[in-house]
Design an enzyme around this catalytic site. Structure first.
Site, PDB file in Angstrom:
ATOM      1  N   GLN A 276      20.228  37.591   5.399  1.00 34.25           N
ATOM      2  CA  GLN A 276      19.925  36.335   4.706  1.00 34.25           C
ATOM      3  C   GLN A 276      18.913  36.550   3.598  1.00 34.25           C
ATOM      4  O   GLN A 276      18.984  35.917   2.545  1.00 34.25           O
ATOM      5  CB  GLN A 276      19.414  35.289   5.702  1.00 34.25           C
ATOM      6  N   HIS A 279      20.014  37.221  -0.078  1.00 33.00           N
ATOM      7  CA  HIS A 279      20.551  36.158  -0.927  1.00 33.00           C
ATOM      8  C   HIS A 279      19.632  35.839  -2.084  1.00 33.00           C
ATOM      9  O   HIS A 279      20.082  35.616  -3.212  1.00 33.00           O
ATOM     10  CB  HIS A 279      20.743  34.859  -0.114  1.00 33.00           C
ATOM     11  N   GLU A 345      19.269  26.030   8.971  1.00 30.95           N
ATOM     12  CA  GLU A 345      20.613  26.081   8.402  1.00 30.95           C
ATOM     13  C   GLU A 345      21.508  26.943   9.296  1.00 30.95           C
ATOM     14  O   GLU A 345      22.570  26.516   9.729  1.00 30.95           O
ATOM     15  CB  GLU A 345      20.536  26.672   6.993  1.00 30.95           C
ATOM     16  N   HIS A 346      21.065  28.170   9.547  1.00 23.90           N
ATOM     17  CA  HIS A 346      21.758  29.076  10.472  1.00 23.90           C
ATOM     18  C   HIS A 346      20.824  29.382  11.634  1.00 23.90           C
ATOM     19  O   HIS A 346      19.683  29.794  11.409  1.00 23.90           O
ATOM     20  CB  HIS A 346      22.106  30.407   9.806  1.00 23.90           C
ATOM     21  N   ASP A 379      29.702  33.355   7.338  1.00 25.17           N
ATOM     22  CA  ASP A 379      29.727  33.302   5.875  1.00 25.17           C
ATOM     23  C   ASP A 379      31.131  33.538   5.330  1.00 25.17           C
ATOM     24  O   ASP A 379      31.453  33.076   4.235  1.00 25.17           O
ATOM     25  CB  ASP A 379      28.788  34.357   5.288  1.00 25.17           C
ATOM     26  N   HIS A 438      29.259 -20.087   7.337  1.00 29.26           N
ATOM     27  CA  HIS A 438      30.000 -19.004   7.973  1.00 29.26           C
ATOM     28  C   HIS A 438      30.824 -19.549   9.142  1.00 29.26           C
ATOM     29  O   HIS A 438      31.997 -19.219   9.316  1.00 29.26           O
ATOM     30  CB  HIS A 438      29.030 -17.929   8.505  1.00 29.26           C
TER      31      HIS A 438
END
Length: 452
Positions: A276, A279, A345-346, A379, A438
């Site tokens: 990771q 990235h 996220e992961h 991924d 109503h």
């Protein structure tokens, strides 16, 4: 702990502490990046695209991408050529990824609901695809054909009829998107692709761009939903156009959290943290463990593996940032609490009884269970989607899936008898809310007008 082993990775020792939820959230490692500093610049970009159309897009491409294409829309011939030139092994890998992603996405489409309340009173809920979507595929430090797959497949599974894909122009490819991006789009049957990146791409999708007779660029029709990851300017633009269009999430830098105990393989843990970190220099890699011994072994493995990885400078920057750390906890139970607060996220679970531990997690974009389920599998080829909520937003947001491209429309169909069955309740509630008209709208249709 031996601080000489990969000393740039911080340690957060929570052992023996009793932190409130707010204190825990404040203590956990996070990226210091914020969309706020980009807001003014993005507002100017969005305004210029709305006012000047393709003229602004050309100027912005020259400024940010090193050049503008002759035409922003990629031709079908260019798409076909990209696929024809694609390495056969890469094509095979993409086809496998598409097959698995499509199988999971199609199984994830929610079913319609039909409830009969009796006597002719029926309420239905039908899932209807949005008219048109815009899918963003980033450029930057890497090439992401996998993001083409992850965006397009759930939109197609949802039944969206009109798909526009945008990806930044690349100077080295005649100001077209990377050819592997184009090949993946063509493989998926996407015919509308634009060489557009950054905030200007988001503005073009959200508001549309009128045709330009002088340049020969055809109109870009506005979309209803925009999805896909991007840099801070893309994330900020998505925040600004939210409401005009639907979005998947305001994605920040990628992140991984790993909950591991003494049974975990330290080389696996270190490799996944590195995967990771490569990235982005702002990527977050966090290990949460009750095992000091494992933490030391992971540090040693990091020292060895980082030295030999291709993007070691980028990885070292990410691992030494405030967003990355080893978090020491008293027990796996405390580790689960930390994981839920972090809302990664992961999230990888590398523990004994990993399935049971994973079942207790309530906040994560995607959970990778066991030592042979690395994030990199998700991924590309697991079948799951890698477009996931970041920066703690997994506490309330979900992975990209077909429902992002669907609307739930409710249909109410009552007979006169069914309306009579419930009329008095409607009348009573309308009076309680001091909205008597109503109730009158019901009474005028029933035999109860005398109750007015």
């Amino acid at each position: 702990m031996n601080s000489e082993l990969y000393p740039s990775l911080a340690t957060l020792d929570l052992r023996g502490s009793s932190l409130s939820r707010a204190e825990l959230l404040a203590a956990l490692p996070r990226s210091s990046s914020s969309v706020e500093y980009a807001t003014a610049a993005v507002e100017d970009i969005v305004a210029s695209v709305r006012a000047e159309g393709f003229g602004a897009l050309r100027s912005l491409a020259e400024k940010y991408d090193g050049g503008a294409p002759e035409h922003f829309r990629v031709t079908e011939a260019q798409l076909a050529q990209a696929l024809e030139s694609l390495d056969p092994k890469v094509r095979e890998a993409l086809e496998e990824s598409i097959s698995r992603a499509r199988k999971f996405a199609e199984a994830s489409v929610p079913r319609d609901v039909d409830v009969d309340f009796g006597n002719g009173g029926v309420v239905r809920q039908k899932w209807v695809p949005v008219r048109r979507v815009g899918l963003y595929v980033p450029g930057g430090l890497a090439v992401y054909p996998s993001s083409v797959v992850m965006n397009v497949v759930p939109a197609q599974a949802a039944g969206v009829g009109s798909i526009a894909l945008v990806s930044p122009p690349q100077k080295e490819f005649n100001s077209l998107p990377h050819p592997t991006i184009l090949a993946a789009a063509h493989l998926l049957g996407v015919t509308e692709v634009y060489a557009l990146g950054g905030a200007q791409a988001i503005a073009s999708l959200a508001y549309g761009v009128p045709a330009d007779v002088a340049s020969g660029d055809a109109e870009i029709d506005p979309v209803d939903v925009i999805t896909g990851p991007g840099n801070i300017f893309v994330a900020t633009a998505k925040r600004l156009v939210k409401g005009r269009v639907g979005i998947d999430a305001e994605a920040g830098p990628t992140e991984i959290a790993i909950l591991a105990d003494a049974s975990a393989n330290p080389d696996f843990v270190a490799a996944d943290m590195i995967s990771q970190a490569e990235h982005d220099p702002n990527a977050a890699s966090v290990l949460i463990t009750p095992s000091v011994d494992l933490a030391e072994k992971v540090r040693a493995s990091l020292e060895e593996q980082v030295a030999s990885t291709k993007h070691r400078e980028r990885v070292q920057t990410a691992l030494s940032g405030t967003q990355s750390a080893i978090v020491l906890v008293d027990s796996l139970d405390e580790g689960v609490k930390v994981c839920d607060a972090y809302a990664a996220e992961h999230l990888e679970i590398q523990t004994e009884n990993a399935e049971e531990v994973a079942s207790r997690i309530t906040a994560a974009g995607a959970i990778f269970v066991g030592s042979h389920s690395p994030v990199s599998l998700g991924d590309y080829s697991a079948g799951s989607n890698h477009v996931l909520p970041t920066m703690g937003t997994a506490a309330h947001s979900s992975a990209l899936n077909p429902t992002v491209f669907l609307k739930a429309i409710q249909y109410i169909s009552y007979s006169e008898s069914a309306l009579n069955d419930v009329a008095r309740h409607v009348v009573e509630l309308s009076r309680a809310e001091d909205l008597p008209a109503h109730g009158d709208a019901v009474l005028v249709r029933t035999q109860q007008r005398g109750q007015r």
